[in-house]
Write a protein that holds these residues in place. Structure first.
Motif, mmCIF file in Angstrom:
data_model
loop_
_atom_site.group_PDB
_atom_site.id
_atom_site.type_symbol
_atom_site.label_atom_id
_atom_site.label_comp_id
_atom_site.label_asym_id
_atom_site.label_seq_id
_atom_site.Cartn_x
_atom_site.Cartn_y
_atom_site.Cartn_z
ATOM 1 N N ILE A 22 0.855 -1.195 0.000
ATOM 2 C CA ILE A 22 0.000 0.000 0.000
ATOM 3 C C ILE A 22 0.888 1.241 0.000
ATOM 4 O O ILE A 22 1.955 1.246 0.625
ATOM 5 C CB ILE A 22 -0.991 -0.044 1.195
ATOM 6 C CG1 ILE A 22 -2.059 1.034 1.070
ATOM 7 C CG2 ILE A 22 -0.271 0.042 2.534
ATOM 8 C CD1 ILE A 22 -3.288 0.743 1.904
ATOM 9 N N GLY A 23 0.472 2.249 -0.738
ATOM 10 C CA GLY A 23 1.266 3.466 -0.870
ATOM 11 C C GLY A 23 0.788 4.568 0.054
ATOM 12 O O GLY A 23 -0.382 4.605 0.460
ATOM 13 N N LEU A 24 1.705 5.456 0.395
ATOM 14 C CA LEU A 24 1.398 6.640 1.190
ATOM 15 C C LEU A 24 1.915 7.844 0.423
ATOM 16 O O LEU A 24 3.014 7.795 -0.132
ATOM 17 C CB LEU A 24 2.130 6.576 2.535
ATOM 18 C CG LEU A 24 1.707 5.494 3.525
ATOM 19 C CD1 LEU A 24 2.752 5.353 4.630
ATOM 20 C CD2 LEU A 24 0.351 5.842 4.131
ATOM 21 N N SER A 25 1.138 8.920 0.396
ATOM 22 C CA SER A 25 1.666 10.128 -0.244
ATOM 23 C C SER A 25 1.117 11.364 0.428
ATOM 24 O O SER A 25 0.072 11.334 1.073
ATOM 25 C CB SER A 25 1.356 10.121 -1.743
ATOM 26 O OG SER A 25 -0.010 9.934 -1.966
ATOM 27 N N GLY A 26 1.852 12.437 0.291
ATOM 28 C CA GLY A 26 1.521 13.717 0.918
ATOM 29 C C GLY A 26 2.799 14.533 0.893
ATOM 30 O O GLY A 26 3.404 14.696 -0.161
ATOM 31 N N ARG B 32 6.620 10.489 0.474
ATOM 32 C CA ARG B 32 6.120 9.400 -0.373
ATOM 33 C C ARG B 32 6.596 8.100 0.248
ATOM 34 O O ARG B 32 7.782 7.980 0.584
ATOM 35 C CB ARG B 32 6.694 9.499 -1.786
ATOM 36 C CG ARG B 32 6.313 10.728 -2.534
ATOM 37 C CD ARG B 32 7.058 10.784 -3.866
ATOM 38 N NE ARG B 32 6.585 9.746 -4.775
ATOM 39 C CZ ARG B 32 7.138 9.488 -5.974
ATOM 40 N NH1 ARG B 32 8.195 10.165 -6.374
ATOM 41 N NH2 ARG B 32 6.642 8.559 -6.753
ATOM 42 N N GLY B 33 5.696 7.153 0.363
ATOM 43 C CA GLY B 33 6.111 5.904 0.986
ATOM 44 C C GLY B 33 5.407 4.706 0.412
ATOM 45 O O GLY B 33 4.479 4.816 -0.396
ATOM 46 N N THR B 34 5.887 3.543 0.824
ATOM 47 C CA THR B 34 5.213 2.280 0.540
ATOM 48 C C THR B 34 5.392 1.363 1.741
ATOM 49 O O THR B 34 6.472 1.334 2.343
ATOM 50 C CB THR B 34 5.787 1.618 -0.727
ATOM 51 O OG1 THR B 34 5.315 2.326 -1.872
ATOM 52 C CG2 THR B 34 5.322 0.177 -0.880
ATOM 53 N N SER C 273 -1.908 10.557 2.783
ATOM 54 C CA SER C 273 -3.109 9.796 2.470
ATOM 55 C C SER C 273 -2.677 8.450 1.897
ATOM 56 O O SER C 273 -1.522 8.265 1.498
ATOM 57 C CB SER C 273 -4.041 10.570 1.547
ATOM 58 O OG SER C 273 -3.372 10.936 0.376
ATOM 59 N N VAL C 274 -3.624 7.523 1.872
ATOM 60 C CA VAL C 274 -3.314 6.122 1.661
ATOM 61 C C VAL C 274 -3.889 5.677 0.320
ATOM 62 O O VAL C 274 -5.018 6.024 -0.019
ATOM 63 C CB VAL C 274 -3.933 5.304 2.829
ATOM 64 C CG1 VAL C 274 -3.842 3.828 2.571
ATOM 65 C CG2 VAL C 274 -3.252 5.662 4.146
ATOM 66 N N SER C 275 -3.120 4.909 -0.443
ATOM 67 C CA SER C 275 -3.597 4.435 -1.752
ATOM 68 C C SER C 275 -4.452 3.176 -1.584
ATOM 69 O O SER C 275 -4.732 2.734 -0.471
ATOM 70 C CB SER C 275 -2.406 4.151 -2.668
ATOM 71 O OG SER C 275 -1.841 2.888 -2.379
ATOM 72 N N LEU C 276 -4.854 2.611 -2.691
ATOM 73 C CA LEU C 276 -5.561 1.332 -2.698
ATOM 74 C C LEU C 276 -4.530 0.215 -2.471
ATOM 75 O O LEU C 276 -3.479 0.231 -3.092
ATOM 76 C CB LEU C 276 -6.173 1.177 -4.094
ATOM 77 C CG LEU C 276 -7.488 0.460 -4.295
ATOM 78 C CD1 LEU C 276 -8.606 1.089 -3.482
ATOM 79 C CD2 LEU C 276 -7.853 0.494 -5.778
ATOM 80 N N LEU D 200 10.065 5.318 3.177
ATOM 81 C CA LEU D 200 9.405 6.628 3.304
ATOM 82 C C LEU D 200 10.438 7.700 2.958
ATOM 83 O O LEU D 200 11.527 7.717 3.525
ATOM 84 C CB LEU D 200 8.880 6.822 4.732
ATOM 85 C CG LEU D 200 7.941 8.002 4.955
ATOM 86 C CD1 LEU D 200 6.562 7.748 4.355
ATOM 87 C CD2 LEU D 200 7.791 8.295 6.451
#
Lengths: 166, 166
Positions: B46-50, B53-55, B109-112, B149
């Motif tokens: 799952i990805g994180l961005s704002g 950027r993370g996974t 925020s969190v991706s699908l 991250l």
């Protein structure tokens, strides 16, 4: 996933392969992939989030990944190594960046890419999303782009702390 | 990746497994994973961005994924099926949601989520990120959580259209 959201991804894939790799992709018929069917050996995965949540999976067969990396690095490639990982991650990243610019209503941002290797790997989505798989062919082999995108309900603006009343 | 960003993910994993699955994880020593080493049969990504950027990659061995799904669905499980995919995706989603709340400075925020299966699958990150892998053990088997991250430079606020001067 609504059909009108497919085109920005198709355009992004065609454009990234044309400008970065100098190769023209031929698009096949989009379809909904059945579960647990491995299709390619290497996949770049990248998330999108904002007023929608999404994931893009760029899957390449081995030969296509090696040839694409050769174009980007100007060096011959014979095995899937760290440079191939970087190339596939960066292609996924550029496709996501290009598509998000065309879906500005969702104010998307892009996560860090990850790259999956392994001959029998399958990438599945949760059952409440219906991702669309778009197949392409190029001079080196085949490429799939799978996209899942879910619009967030408006109440998410409240729970995420964004003011809805001025 | 800065070490102080690890703790929110460790806390999130422990808390999600305790509250959702009723099982206590024992944390091992975090490490930087070498390339192309398959460790588990099923992984939620799952990805994180704002402002970063993370996974997040949650990897489980087969037995742990089946037992976790049994707890969530109250039904016996013998194979990796769509319910197991949903369970692993939802665990990754809850871990990401819990960790992002503790990293509020990045307005993530969190991706699908997507879920990878396949015995020999490896998940790699681009070479310019150094993800940290945190191993855990539970009564059913082993669990890894890998986190990458990357903080975005301040100029990203300009290019993404966020006003930097009031």
């Amino acid at each position: 996933m609504r059909v009108e959201y497919i085109n920005p991804f198709v355009t992004a894939v065609l454009s990234v392969f044309r400008t970065m790799l100098g190769t023209e992709l031929v698009r096949g018929q989009p379809f909904v992939k059945g579960g647990f069917q491995p299709r390619h050996q290497i996949s770049g995965v990248i998330g999108l989030s904002g007023k929608a949540r999404g994931t893009i999976v760029l899957s390449l067969d081995r030969e296509t990944a090696l040839r694409a990396t050769e174009v980007l690095t100007q060096e011959h490639r014979f095995t899937i190594d760290a440079d191939v990982i970087d190339a596939v991650g960066e292609l996924a990243n550029m496709i996501a960046g290009s598509a998000k610019a065309k879906l500005e209503q969702f104010e998307l941002s892009v996560s860090l890419p990850s790259v999956i290797t392994g001959k029998g790997h399958c990438i599945e989505f949760p059952s409440n999303t219906t991702p669309i798989c778009i197949p392409f062919d190029c001079e080196w082999g085949s490429v799939d782009v799978e996209v899942g995108l879910v619009e967030l309900p408006v109440r998410s603006a409240v729970t995420s702390g964004v003011p809805v009343l001025a």
